[in-house]
Design a protein around this motif. Structure first.
Motif: not given
Length: 521
Positions: A434-440, A446-452, A483-487
């Motif tokens: 698991t890793i949070s979107l912010g950390k990844l 990259v910013d969070e929008a780009t990551l998504r 939520d904001d976690m990647v599993h």
């Protein structure tokens, strides 16, 4: 340096030019051995003696060709006709072999290309509309379909090289505008499929009402196998033509009645088996169904590895080796885009590492060098794409024989470019559960929008639609976002206990042999 794309897809022993000395060739001269050959072949065909026909077709024909007709055509059909009661169907079959030998040993003229087309039309018309009371070997029936598609491909390539054409050739091309037309070729193949009722036969076989595959397509009730088996092989022919045209969906649709996962009549002839899986795997690769392609390439490469020594004397041997090499290159591409090495058997994997190990590790890097390697392997291993439309004779004449290939290469490399984004994501997903979107996002710079967007692209690119319209996954690593976690969910392949035990038994036998040797010393 990338290998040249302009590889001939069939007759590797054809000489480069047509300047063979045929001045001493007399089309009306029939040596005794040829007379004996046609008389016996004619008799065996009339008696439906498939075993003898096969022997003469596979062995005697090639032996005589090597001995008497290395660089000249066989005697003309008119010269041999009197020895076979001027039998119309036998003469069509003889001419079919005559042209195939010509294409393999020499460079056919435009007139010969057109004549060969006319001969196929006459032969298929007899099969479709006449009463055919023969049994022919599967090998010959496969070769007919195979050669028909090959000569169509060869004609399209020839016609697309307009720059060097003489006035005379251009006049003949204008005149023979129906010869080898793409509609003509597709219509004949489709007509053979329809008229043979092969799709119904295969359906009935699933219900236990037919023995088509169990009897290898032959009819043991005194009937004919010719239309049924030609219809069956024509489905493979359609797959191949659609691949040459770049229409992979339609190609695979034509193959749906044949269960690729099972032994079938297509596996009874090595050339048919390899051609089928090569085009089936390539079409799936181009449709991003990498897992399907990897599975099928793995199976056929293992089969060739185990059986190629039995085919060393076969006229198809060079072709088998060439397709084998091309399929290893395609497998290297598939595994670089979709690293599912667990799907590949150990023997195939070690061969693959030997041939492409170093290139594959460079292809993972997704820089310009990796891009050039994708280009090189694709150009070496892809089919010889064709532009089926005739040229515009009123415009300046140019060579357009590479256009279709360039378009398919461009589409393929565009797909590779899009996959470059995914390489970075895969690296991080492999490390975490698991890793949070912010950390990844921070790790990937990259910013969070780009990551998504990147994660959505990953989902899109690792899933595709199969032939039945179901969504299938090519992902070795999958994930969901809560939520904001990647599993991260790693796909667990089924454990192959059998392979493991076989390896351990082999090791143990080795140890025991060593111990016996030591005792003896």
């Amino acid at each position: 340096m990338a290998p040249s794309y302009d590889h001939d897809d069939h007759h590797s022993n054809a000489p480069p030019s047509s300047n063979l000395d045929t001045s001493g060739y007399d089309p009306n001269l029939v040596p005794d051995s040829v007379k004996s050959f046609v008389v016996h072949l004619y008799r065996h065909i009339r008696e439906k003696n498939v075993y003898e026909i096969h022997q003469m077709y596979e062995t005697s024909f090639h032996t005589l060709s090597d001995r008497l007709f290395k660089d000249t055509p066989w005697p003309s059909v008119d010269a041999i006709a009197p020895f076979v009661d001027n039998d119309h169907v036998f003469c069509l079959l003889y001419r079919e072999m005559w042209f195939r030998h010509l294409y393999a040993r020499m460079q056919p003229t435009l007139k010969q290309r057109v004549d060969s087309w006319d001969n196929y039309c006459s032969l298929f018309q007899v099969v479709l509309h006449g009463v055919v009371n023969m049994q022919l070997p599967n090998q010959w029936l496969w070769d007919m379909v195979d050669e028909f598609v090959y000569q169509f491909q060869s004609f399209c390539q020839y016609r697309a090289k307009m720059k060097s054409k003489t006035e005379q050739e251009i006049a003949l091309l204008r005149q023979a505008d129906q010869a080898w037309s793409v509609y003509g070729v597709l219509n004949y193949l489709q007509a053979l499929v329809d008229k043979s009722s092969i799709i119904d036969i295969l359906e009935r076989e699933k219900e236990g009402l037919e023995n088509f595959t169990a009897d290898d397509g032959y009819d043991y009730n005194g009937g004919s196998n010719v239309l049924r088996v030609l219809g069956y092989f024509s489905m493979v022919g359609l797959l191949r033509v659609h691949c040459l045209l770049g229409d992979y969906h339609t190609g695979l649709k034509c193959m749906l009645p044949i269960d690729i996962s099972q032994h079938g009549v297509y596996t009874t002839v090595i050339g048919s088996h390899i051609t089928t899986i090569y085009h089936y795997g390539f079409a799936n690769l181009m449709l991003r169904r990498y897992v399907v392609a990897i599975r099928e390439f793995n199976k056929i490469l293992l089969y060739i590895y185990k059986t190629k020594q039995y085919h060393q004397k076969s006229p198809q041997y060079e072709q088998i080796l060439k397709k084998n090499e091309q399929m290893y290159a395609l497998l290297a591409i598939c595994l670089s885009l979709c690293p599912q090495t667990k799907l590949v058997e150990e023997t195939v994997n070690s061969q693959l590492r030997e041939k492409y190990g170093e290139k594959m590790s460079r292809m993972q890097r997704y820089d310009d060098e990796a891009f050039a390697l994708y280009d090189e392997l694709f150009s070496y291993a892809c089919p010889k794409f064709i532009t089926p439309s005739p040229p515009n004779f009123d415009e300046p004449l140019v060579n357009y024989n590479q256009d279709a290939y360039r378009l398919q290469l461009k589409l393929f490399l565009y797909e590779v470019k899009q996959q470059q984004l995914l390489s970075g994501v895969r690296t991080f997903l492999k490390v975490y559960s698991t890793i949070s979107l912010g950390k990844l996002a921070t790790y990937m710079e990259v910013d969070e929008a780009t990551l998504r967007t990147i994660l959505m692209t990953y989902k899109h690119k690792t899933h595709t639609v199969d032939a039945e319209g179901k969504i299938i996954s090519n992902a070795d690593i999958d994930f969901y976002i809560d939520d904001d976690m990647v599993h991260i969910v790693e796909s667990k392949p089924p454990k192959r206990y059998g392979d493991y035990f076989m390896r351990q038994i082999a090791k143990l036998e080795g140890v025991m042999n060593d111990m016996d040797r030591i005792k003896l010393e």
